[in-house]
Motif scaffolding. Structure first.
Motif, PDB file in Angstrom:
ATOM      1  N   GLY A 163      27.097 -41.095  -8.020  1.00  0.00           N
ATOM      2  CA  GLY A 163      27.731 -39.793  -7.880  1.00  0.00           C
ATOM      3  C   GLY A 163      29.239 -39.886  -8.042  1.00  0.00           C
ATOM      4  O   GLY A 163      29.773 -40.916  -8.453  1.00  0.00           O
ATOM      5  N   SER A 164      29.918 -38.795  -7.728  1.00  0.00           N
ATOM      6  CA  SER A 164      31.368 -38.771  -7.856  1.00  0.00           C
ATOM      7  C   SER A 164      31.933 -37.746  -6.892  1.00  0.00           C
ATOM      8  O   SER A 164      31.212 -36.914  -6.342  1.00  0.00           O
ATOM      9  N   ILE A 165      33.229 -37.819  -6.699  1.00  0.00           N
ATOM     10  CA  ILE A 165      33.935 -36.852  -5.860  1.00  0.00           C
ATOM     11  C   ILE A 165      34.867 -36.076  -6.775  1.00  0.00           C
ATOM     12  O   ILE A 165      35.632 -36.662  -7.539  1.00  0.00           O
ATOM     13  N   SER A 166      34.801 -34.767  -6.705  1.00  0.00           N
ATOM     14  CA  SER A 166      35.684 -33.903  -7.489  1.00  0.00           C
ATOM     15  C   SER A 166      36.418 -32.980  -6.538  1.00  0.00           C
ATOM     16  O   SER A 166      35.872 -32.573  -5.504  1.00  0.00           O
ATOM     17  N   PHE A 167      37.621 -32.628  -6.907  1.00  0.00           N
ATOM     18  CA  PHE A 167      38.396 -31.676  -6.125  1.00  0.00           C
ATOM     19  C   PHE A 167      38.478 -30.385  -6.915  1.00  0.00           C
ATOM     20  O   PHE A 167      38.822 -30.376  -8.094  1.00  0.00           O
ATOM     21  N   LEU A 168      38.098 -29.286  -6.266  1.00  0.00           N
ATOM     22  CA  LEU A 168      38.001 -27.993  -6.925  1.00  0.00           C
ATOM     23  C   LEU A 168      39.031 -27.036  -6.350  1.00  0.00           C
ATOM     24  O   LEU A 168      39.401 -27.126  -5.180  1.00  0.00           O
ATOM     25  N   ASN A 169      39.458 -26.082  -7.172  1.00  0.00           N
ATOM     26  CA  ASN A 169      40.333 -25.039  -6.670  1.00  0.00           C
ATOM     27  C   ASN A 169      39.488 -23.906  -6.092  1.00  0.00           C
ATOM     28  O   ASN A 169      38.263 -24.020  -6.009  1.00  0.00           O
ATOM     29  N   LYS A 170      40.138 -22.804  -5.719  1.00  0.00           N
ATOM     30  CA  LYS A 170      39.418 -21.697  -5.086  1.00  0.00           C
ATOM     31  C   LYS A 170      38.407 -21.034  -6.021  1.00  0.00           C
ATOM     32  O   LYS A 170      37.509 -20.338  -5.573  1.00  0.00           O
ATOM     33  N   LEU A 171      38.577 -21.250  -7.319  1.00  0.00           N
ATOM     34  CA  LEU A 171      37.649 -20.682  -8.296  1.00  0.00           C
ATOM     35  C   LEU A 171      36.542 -21.667  -8.665  1.00  0.00           C
ATOM     36  O   LEU A 171      35.817 -21.460  -9.627  1.00  0.00           O
ATOM     37  N   ASN A 172      36.425 -22.748  -7.884  1.00  0.00           N
ATOM     38  CA  ASN A 172      35.455 -23.820  -8.120  1.00  0.00           C
ATOM     39  C   ASN A 172      35.661 -24.511  -9.463  1.00  0.00           C
ATOM     40  O   ASN A 172      34.717 -25.001 -10.071  1.00  0.00           O
ATOM     41  N   GLU A 173      36.914 -24.540  -9.916  1.00  0.00           N
ATOM     42  CA  GLU A 173      37.257 -25.257 -11.130  1.00  0.00           C
ATOM     43  C   GLU A 173      37.835 -26.607 -10.734  1.00  0.00           C
ATOM     44  O   GLU A 173      38.618 -26.705  -9.788  1.00  0.00           O
ATOM     45  N   LYS A 174      37.444 -27.635 -11.462  1.00  0.00           N
ATOM     46  CA  LYS A 174      37.923 -28.982 -11.178  1.00  0.00           C
ATOM     47  C   LYS A 174      39.433 -29.053 -11.429  1.00  0.00           C
ATOM     48  O   LYS A 174      39.910 -28.590 -12.462  1.00  0.00           O
ATOM     49  N   ILE A 175      40.158 -29.573 -10.444  1.00  0.00           N
ATOM     50  CA  ILE A 175      41.597 -29.740 -10.646  1.00  0.00           C
ATOM     51  C   ILE A 175      41.850 -31.129 -11.209  1.00  0.00           C
ATOM     52  O   ILE A 175      41.125 -32.070 -10.938  1.00  0.00           O
ATOM     53  N   ILE A 217      47.540 -27.157   6.704  1.00  0.00           N
ATOM     54  CA  ILE A 217      47.048 -28.182   5.791  1.00  0.00           C
ATOM     55  C   ILE A 217      45.768 -27.652   5.147  1.00  0.00           C
ATOM     56  O   ILE A 217      44.932 -27.057   5.827  1.00  0.00           O
ATOM     57  N   ARG A 218      45.627 -27.865   3.854  1.00  0.00           N
ATOM     58  CA  ARG A 218      44.474 -27.300   3.134  1.00  0.00           C
ATOM     59  C   ARG A 218      43.151 -27.715   3.779  1.00  0.00           C
ATOM     60  O   ARG A 218      42.309 -26.888   4.080  1.00  0.00           O
ATOM     61  N   PHE A 219      42.951 -29.022   3.967  1.00  0.00           N
ATOM     62  CA  PHE A 219      41.744 -29.512   4.628  1.00  0.00           C
ATOM     63  C   PHE A 219      42.134 -30.580   5.639  1.00  0.00           C
ATOM     64  O   PHE A 219      42.879 -31.497   5.317  1.00  0.00           O
TER      65      PHE A 219
END
Length: 181
Positions: free
Chosen positions: A29-41, A159-161
């Motif tokens: 698997g992998s880890i992706s970071f998404l913006n509020k629109l669920n788009e990969k940053i 903080i975002r998360f």
């Protein structure tokens, strides 16, 4: 969002944080970071961690919070004061229990375990991270100091998360979501 991570020892909580920060590669698997629109940053967000065990670099307490002796950046005294207040360090400094000019290292540290842990919280906050991981952040604090820090934990909302890995119940009441391992 504040996310609590709970589970017994050995269940993978710390491995999860290492994988999230990119220190450990996932076996699948992998880890992706998404913006509020669920788009990969395209960039990895900035991280800071409050480790279970405090680690100090040779230098002053100020150096160990700001890491300015490593980065070469000028110390932002207002930010330093703000981070110390949020981490519950203002009173020990005001009472001359500790000093920002005292020299510390892993071999020479005259602070209590609780004071050391609060320094790690201030160090993490000074970095102004987008993602903060607090791995058993208050395990060396007595319940009164823990309550004092988390009573004013509104700063975690800036903080975002924030991931709070804990065996203790108290910080988990702050969490929007709790994940059990």
């Amino acid at each position: 969002q504040i996310i609590g991570i709970i589970g017994p020892s050995g269940s993978g909580k710390s491995m999860f944080s290492g994988t999230l920060m990119g220190e450990i590669s996932p076996t699948s698997g992998s880890i992706s970071f998404l913006n509020k629109l669920n788009e990969k940053i395209g960039r990895k967000p900035s991280f800071a961690i409050v480790p279970q065990k405090a680690t100090f670099l040779p230098g002053t307490l100020r150096d160990n919070i700001t890491l300015s002796h490593l980065t070469g950046l000028e110390v932002d005294d207002c930010l330093l004061d703000e981070c110390m207040a949020k981490a519950g360090l203002s009173m020990p400094v005001a009472n001359n229990e500790i000093s920002l000019d005292m020299h510390v290292s892993d071999q020479k540290n005259l602070m209590s375990g609780g004071q050391s842990q609060r320094v790690m919280i201030a160090r993490a906050l000074y970095r102004k991270p987008e993602i903060l991981i607090m791995d058993e952040p208050t395990s060396a604090l007595d319940s009164d100091v823990e309550a004092q820090i988390f009573e004013n934990a509104i700063f975690l909302r800036d903080i975002r998360f924030t991931f709070i890995i804990s065996h203790r119940e108290y910080p988990l009441h702050l969490c929007d979501t709790i994940i059990k391992f």
